[in-house]
Scaffold this motif. Structure first.
Motif, short mmCIF file in Angstrom:
data_model
loop_
_atom_site.label_atom_id
_atom_site.label_comp_id
_atom_site.label_asym_id
_atom_site.label_seq_id
_atom_site.Cartn_x
_atom_site.Cartn_y
_atom_site.Cartn_z
N HIS A 250 45.98 31.51 50.58
CA HIS A 250 45.11 30.83 49.43
C HIS A 250 44.43 31.87 48.63
O HIS A 250 43.66 32.67 48.84
CB HIS A 250 43.82 29.87 49.99
CG HIS A 250 44.54 28.91 50.96
ND1 HIS A 250 43.67 27.85 51.86
CD2 HIS A 250 45.78 28.55 51.22
CE1 HIS A 250 44.40 27.26 52.21
NE2 HIS A 250 45.46 27.40 52.12
N PRO A 251 44.70 31.49 47.15
CA PRO A 251 44.04 32.38 46.25
C PRO A 251 42.37 31.67 46.17
O PRO A 251 42.13 30.71 46.65
CB PRO A 251 44.22 31.89 44.88
CG PRO A 251 45.87 31.46 45.16
CD PRO A 251 45.51 30.89 46.72
N GLN A 252 41.70 32.73 45.84
CA GLN A 252 40.01 32.27 45.69
C GLN A 252 39.36 32.26 44.24
O GLN A 252 39.68 33.16 43.59
CB GLN A 252 39.62 33.48 46.62
CG GLN A 252 39.81 33.29 48.07
CD GLN A 252 38.62 34.01 49.08
OE1 GLN A 252 37.78 35.07 48.27
NE2 GLN A 252 38.86 34.20 50.17
N LEU B 67 42.22 31.94 36.83
CA LEU B 67 43.09 32.14 37.94
C LEU B 67 44.30 31.39 37.87
O LEU B 67 44.26 30.11 37.85
CB LEU B 67 42.08 31.44 39.19
CG LEU B 67 43.06 31.43 40.63
CD1 LEU B 67 43.26 32.83 40.88
CD2 LEU B 67 41.97 30.91 41.74
N VAL C 169 47.88 29.79 39.36
CA VAL C 169 48.27 29.30 40.61
C VAL C 169 49.56 28.56 40.42
O VAL C 169 49.68 27.78 39.47
CB VAL C 169 47.38 28.56 41.59
CG1 VAL C 169 46.18 29.51 41.70
CG2 VAL C 169 46.86 27.27 40.83
N THR D 80 49.50 25.02 45.18
CA THR D 80 48.58 25.86 45.80
C THR D 80 47.23 25.19 46.19
O THR D 80 46.85 24.66 45.62
CB THR D 80 48.33 27.06 45.12
OG1 THR D 80 49.74 27.80 44.80
CG2 THR D 80 47.66 28.17 45.71
N VAL E 256 43.31 26.26 46.55
CA VAL E 256 42.58 27.26 46.16
C VAL E 256 41.22 27.36 47.10
O VAL E 256 40.81 26.17 47.28
CB VAL E 256 42.27 27.17 44.68
CG1 VAL E 256 41.26 28.34 44.27
CG2 VAL E 256 43.51 27.48 43.99
N ASP E 257 40.72 28.49 47.52
CA ASP E 257 39.62 28.39 48.14
C ASP E 257 38.37 28.75 47.16
O ASP E 257 38.45 29.62 46.49
CB ASP E 257 39.40 29.53 49.46
CG ASP E 257 40.58 28.72 50.51
OD1 ASP E 257 40.78 27.79 50.53
OD2 ASP E 257 40.81 30.02 51.34
N SER F 100 38.04 23.97 49.83
CA SER F 100 39.49 24.16 49.29
C SER F 100 39.84 22.77 48.83
O SER F 100 39.52 21.79 48.87
CB SER F 100 40.26 24.61 50.55
OG SER F 100 39.83 25.67 51.51
N ILE G 31 41.39 27.58 36.10
CA ILE G 31 42.60 27.57 36.89
C ILE G 31 43.61 27.11 36.29
O ILE G 31 43.73 25.99 35.60
CB ILE G 31 42.19 26.97 38.34
CG1 ILE G 31 41.00 27.20 38.92
CG2 ILE G 31 43.77 26.54 39.04
CD1 ILE G 31 40.69 26.42 40.18
#
Lengths: 393, 238
Positions: free
Chosen positions: B102-104, B117, B119, B123, B125-126, B158, B181
């Motif tokens: 997981h991307p953050q 970010l 993604v 996906t 995301v955290d 998340s 994002i």
């Protein structure tokens, strides 16, 4: 403030904004709100516009500037449908003085009493009004310390000071900082939390100190874990203005009569829920002057929950209780009769609110106030329905 | 751009002027069957975004002492504020597996990191909180509405992003905090390194649009034809 004063404020504020912008970065922001209000038509200070349905508006303008890395200018103007401009905040902040972590603010400052925070503004307040302690107009006037408990109009409609003067701003200076889980504030000011020098009516030049002493405020708060803050505040000082109309006790200086108020608060939030609670105990020290201190006890508990994105549900309960006194009442020219009983009427308010954010910066609210007045012959009909839209940008 | 949205105004001329983005399309012959694109982005040396956010943060009226101490905030690296991505109708209809890792989007020092970010659609995301105070991360953007509520340091929430688009993320408590994002329909995107260089490999040949996103907005968008076995060089200036 008259229209010429209003223009002066606007010109002064705009000039300062331009000067600030010329020398540094300036942040301008606003909160504008429009409301539809329908109160019951009872004889009560809560029955806004005597029960006639009405529209109202409010505009808060904020201009904050970073003059340097640790010197800031903060201001906000508040305008209402009466078109009077109130300068709520007009202060210079010196942050992290000599790398001590201490901060100093001087000018017209936000008084560090209680934990109202951003909830004083429509965008962050899920309700229409502030808690009763900030709103209820008592029978005690700061201009002549007349008491009108036996006169129905003044007793219920209100003609005096509030226990806490709405958003709580006054001219003064405050020092504050933090250490570990503790935060502290100390302030000196011209007026008092019930009668700030800027807005209280009566004698003397508005804004300047109108008695021989200043008000003091101390506040200590602790945050033992994220989301939980426990705080306490104390304020003391004279609230009457020199040159008051009469002197019932004989030989008493208005500066000898103080307001002493202590407060405890709790702020807890987690996930999508938030809880605020406050208790107040207030004494106006009239005992030696008129034979009775004027006391008030207040409380407020407010909970909110966001069940879905954009939605907010909130509920607030608050009340005020007043002590019995035995005093001679005054009609403006002479003492008219002995009065024994409460010096104001106990009140209770339950408020429910639904909020929905159309956009990040657009909030609409539906608020209902259920008001009750006790220790009166007849509880006035003064429930209030409010629909409000708030835009911030 | 940022000025208007954040409410900042200044009488000073900006230290730099927004230049019209330029593209240099230089075909280069490669040895692989699939195509690629690489290049370099050039942006101002100063970090305008971090400067403005820190200035806004310093004007916070509450919780002020919490950000006057601690480690100094580092400027956003280029990889935290710039993204280059490809879009095409064909690529959008294909299925791609989202990454298992997981991307953050971090909440740290009362800022979001990264600022942008990218993604892949699908996906998760955290959103870890690394501050000693609450944030309340939310978005009302069309691709995904969410409100994560308040949670303490060391905890995370998340969110899975199943629709492509731009998701503007804010904090309900600290109104100056924002991040973006970019939920993209294909995995053909890259963030530049600190030298500005980027590479997007293993791209099927075809017609694309290549976009340079910087900070809060799309800075440049151009058509791009990728030929089989060739790597195309596309440079961007801000």
């Amino acid at each position: 403030m008259g229209i010429s004063g209003t223009r002066l404020v606007v010109v002064g504020w705009a000039t300062l904004a331009i000067v600030s912008a010329a020398t540094c970065q300036l942040r301008l922001s606003e909160q504008a709100s429009a409301a539809f209000i329908k109160a019951d038509g009872g004889y009560s200070q809560y029955a806004l516009n005597r029960g006639r349905a009405t529209f109202a508006w409010r505009l808060d303008l904020f201009a904050d500037a970073a003059l340097s890395g640790n010197i800031f200018f903060m201001s906000n103007l508040r305008m209402l449908q009466d078109q009077v401009i109130h300068v709520d905040l007009f202060a210079i902040r010196f942050a992290d003085l000599a790398s001590t972590g201490l901060n100093l603010e001087a000018g017209e400052i936000e008084l560090p009493f209680g934990n109202l925070g951003e909830r004083r503004f429509p965008r962050s307040n899920p309700f229409y009004s502030l808690p009763l302690t900030h709103e209820h107009v008592t029978t005690l006037r700061s201009s002549d310390y007349s008491l009108w408990p036996s006169t129905p109009y003044f007793a219920i409609a209100g003609d005096g000071v509030r226990i806490l003067d709405q958003g709580l701003y006054d001219l003064g200076v405050k020092l504050y900082g933090g250490a570990g889980m503790f935060d502290f504030w100390f302030a000196l000011m011209n007026g008092m939390v019930s009668a700030t020098s800027t807005y209280s009516t009566g004698y003397g030049p508005s804004g300047l100190n109108t008695n021989n002493r200043m008000g003091i405020i101390g506040r200590l708060a602790m945050t033992p874990l994220t989301g939980l803050t426990l705080g306490g505040s104390y304020a003391a000082g004279p609230f009457l203005k020199e040159g008051v109309a009469y002197n019932p006790g004989g030989g008493y200086d208005p500066s000898d009569i103080d307001q002493n108020i202590v407060e405890a608060d709790l702020d807890f939030s987690l996930e999508h829920a938030a809880l605020y609670a406050e208790l107040f105990y207030n004494v106006w020290t009239f005992n030696e002057a008129i034979g009775s201190d004027l006391k008030a006890f207040g409380y407020s508990v407010e909970g909110s929950y966001a069940p879905l994105p954009r939605f907010l549900i909130a509920l607030r309960a608050g009340g005020l209780r007043f002590n019995d006194v035995s005093v001679d009442t005054y009609n403006g020219t002479s003492f008219i009769q002995r009065y024994e009983g409460p010096w104001d009427h106990d009140v209770f308010r339950l408020e429910g609110a639904l909020g929905y954010r159309l956009e990040r910066s657009v909030l609409v609210k539906l608020v209902y106030q259920w008001n009750r007045t006790y220790r009166v012959a007849e509880d006035p009909a003064d429930n209030v329905l409010v629909m409000q839209a708030v835009v911030s940008f | 751009m940022l000025i208007a949205r954040s409410g900042w105004a200044s009488l000073h001329p900006r230290p730099f002027i927004l230049l019209a983005a330029s593209l240099l399309l230089l075909p280069e012959y490669g040895l692989h069957a699939q195509s690629g694109v690489r290049g370099k982005v050039v942006v101002p040396a100063n970090d305008e975004f971090a400067e403005e956010l820190l200035r806004e943060r310093s004007l916070t009226r509450y919780e002020m002492h919490l950000h006057t101490s601690g480690d100094p905030v580092q400027p956003y690296r280029l990889s935290e504020k710039a993204v280059i991505y490809l879009e095409s109708t064909a690529a959008a209809s294909a299925a791609y597996d989202p990454p298992a890792l997981h991307p953050q989007l971090d909440q740290s020092q009362m800022l979001f990191r990264p600022l942008v970010l990218p993604v892949l659609r699908g996906t998760t995301v955290d959103f870890p909180n690394n501050d000693d105070l609450f944030h309340n991360v939310f978005s009302y953007s069309q691709p995904k509405e969410f409100d994560l509520g308040r949670y303490p340091r060391g905890h995370r929430r998340s969110v899975r992003f199943d629709r492509a688009g731009v998701v503007n993320v804010y904090c309900d408590i600290h109104s100056y905090m924002y991040a973006t994002i970019l939920v993209l329909e294909n995995p053909y995107f890259a963030v530049p390194g600190n030298d500005g260089g980027y590479t997007i490999d293993h791209v099927p040949p075809g017609a694309y649009r290549i976009t340079f996103w910087y900070g809060r907005k799309k800075v440049s968008e151009r058509p791009l034809l990728l030929e089989e076995g060739k790597t195309t060089v596309v440079n961007f200036d801000y």
